[in-house]
Enzyme design. Structure first.
Site, PDB file in Angstrom:
ATOM      1  CG  HIS A  10      -3.315   8.725  -0.780  1.00  0.00           C
ATOM      2  ND1 HIS A  10      -4.137   9.520  -0.026  1.00  0.00           N
ATOM      3  CD2 HIS A  10      -3.997   7.573  -1.004  1.00  0.00           C
ATOM      4  CE1 HIS A  10      -5.264   8.868   0.213  1.00  0.00           C
ATOM      5  NE2 HIS A  10      -5.211   7.689  -0.362  1.00  0.00           N
ATOM      6  CD  GLU A  30      -7.217   5.046  -5.593  1.00  0.00           C
ATOM      7  OE1 GLU A  30      -6.440   4.536  -4.758  1.00  0.00           O
ATOM      8  OE2 GLU A  30      -8.193   5.743  -5.276  1.00  0.00           O
ATOM      9  CG  ASP A  70      -2.878   6.159  -4.434  1.00  0.00           C
ATOM     10  OD1 ASP A  70      -3.851   5.484  -4.793  1.00  0.00           O
ATOM     11  OD2 ASP A  70      -2.330   6.049  -3.316  1.00  0.00           O
ATOM     12  CG  HIS A 117      -1.832   1.091   1.388  1.00  0.00           C
ATOM     13  ND1 HIS A 117      -1.702   2.040   2.376  1.00  0.00           N
ATOM     14  CD2 HIS A 117      -2.927   1.431   0.668  1.00  0.00           C
ATOM     15  CE1 HIS A 117      -2.698   2.911   2.268  1.00  0.00           C
ATOM     16  NE2 HIS A 117      -3.451   2.570   1.243  1.00  0.00           N
ATOM     17  CD  GLU A 139      -2.401   2.000  -3.477  1.00  0.00           C
ATOM     18  OE1 GLU A 139      -1.745   2.258  -2.454  1.00  0.00           O
ATOM     19  OE2 GLU A 139      -3.597   2.296  -3.617  1.00  0.00           O
TER      20      GLU A 139
HETATM   21 CA    CA Z   1      -4.853   4.071  -3.298  1.00  0.00          CA
END
Ligand code: CA
Length: 310
Positions: free
Chosen positions: A50, A140, A37, A8, A35
């Protein structure tokens, strides 16, 4: 059952989130996916951060004191990439500058940097080549509707970066995640994207997207989702309830599995346990063994990998 370990924002329990350093550490720790973002700069570059804001994870207020909007926040969208490159990335702070997670990397220190989405994918490609381990990406699209209001459609560029990174089909290790169901439908239908799609699920009160998360979690909602996505990413409290202070499985995992959807909940933090759990190990075991999740987002990939091996 071997769940996927999704780092994460990197190994963010140890190094400031979304820095290449945190990604390298997570890679070394044995994470299966890293991950990203993704948000857009003023000059329409895509960077890995993020928040749509800069103030909780950088020294922007010191470097550009006059550049906050009326709400007092500093927006990524108001800065060119070149300006963002001059900032130091810090461990996540509260509004008053104190550490969100006091046991982590020391607050307001270090000289880590912001990177573009393309740079991160190239970095991961190198790490994979050097190690012989094929670690996947889990990007994301952040706040696509908000970005459109700000004059940029980030989705086409986001997909281009992934394709340019050498990923091209459903078997490649890519999961695209978004809170906005309308954007996921767009990815599926308008862009005919070949990658696996993940509907993130939170609470309507968070204001992350116009998506109705109460409906999404219902039987009808899951059935509708299954036409578009491959997995759901609920937050941990969507998946269990407390009975006499003991965690008891809810029915969302089974509902999703019945519809053919994988379940990848967030966020597993050793230094922030959700209600009903007294250790990180108990928490992970409950989700993996009792609930049967297929993957999990964690700030501590080493701790989950260790459990998986034991
Ligand atoms: Ca995220």
């Amino acid at each position: 059952m071997i769940p996927l370990v999704i780092a994460h924002r990197g190994a963010s329990g140890y190094l400031p989130e979304h820095t290449l350093d945190a990604k390298a550490l997570a890679h070394k720790m044995g994470a299966d996916y890293l991950e990203q973002d993704v948000v857009a700069t003023r000059d329409d570059e895509l960077v890995v951060l993020h928040d749509i804001y800069l103030d909780r994870v950088t020294n922007v207020a010191k470097c550009f004191p006059t550049r906050a909007r009326d709400d007092g926040r500093y927006y990524v969208r108001d800065f060119d990439l070149e300006e963002l490159r001059s900032l130091s990335v810090w461990e996540r702070m509260n509004a008053d500058g104190s550490a969100v997670y006091p046991g982590r990397y020391p607050a307001q220190s270090g000289d880590f940097t912001i990177n573009t989405f393309a740079e991160e994918l190239e970095f991961i490609r190198q790490l994979n080549a050097n190690s012989g381990r094929q670690v996947g990406i889990y990007p994301e699209i952040k706040r696509p509707a908000w970005h459109r209001q700000e004059g940029v459609d980030i989705t086409p560029g986001f997909l281009r970066v992934i394709m340019d990174g050498g990923y091209e089909n459903i078997d490649d290790p890519v999961y695209i995640q978004c809170f906005d169901f309308a954007e996921l439908k767009r990815l599926k239908i308008e862009f005919d994207t070949p990658f696996k799609l993940v509907q993130l699920i939170g609470e309507n009160s968070w204001g992350e997207a116009a998506t109705d998360f109460d409906f999404i979690r219902s039987a009808d909602g899951i059935t509708e989702l299954a036409e578009t996505v491959d997995a759901i990413g609920p937050w941990v409290l969507n998946l269990y309830e407390l009975v006499d202070n003991a965690p008891r499985p809810g029915d969302l995992v089974m509902r999703a599995h019945t519809a053919g959807l994988a379940v990848h909940p967030y966020t597993f933090r050793a230094d922030e346990l959700p209600p009903g759990f007294s250790s990180f190990e108990d928490l992970v075991r409950f989700f993996v063994v009792d609930l049967g999740v297929d993957g999990l987002f964690t700030d501590f990939p080493d701790r989950v990998v260790q459990l998986r091996l034991s």
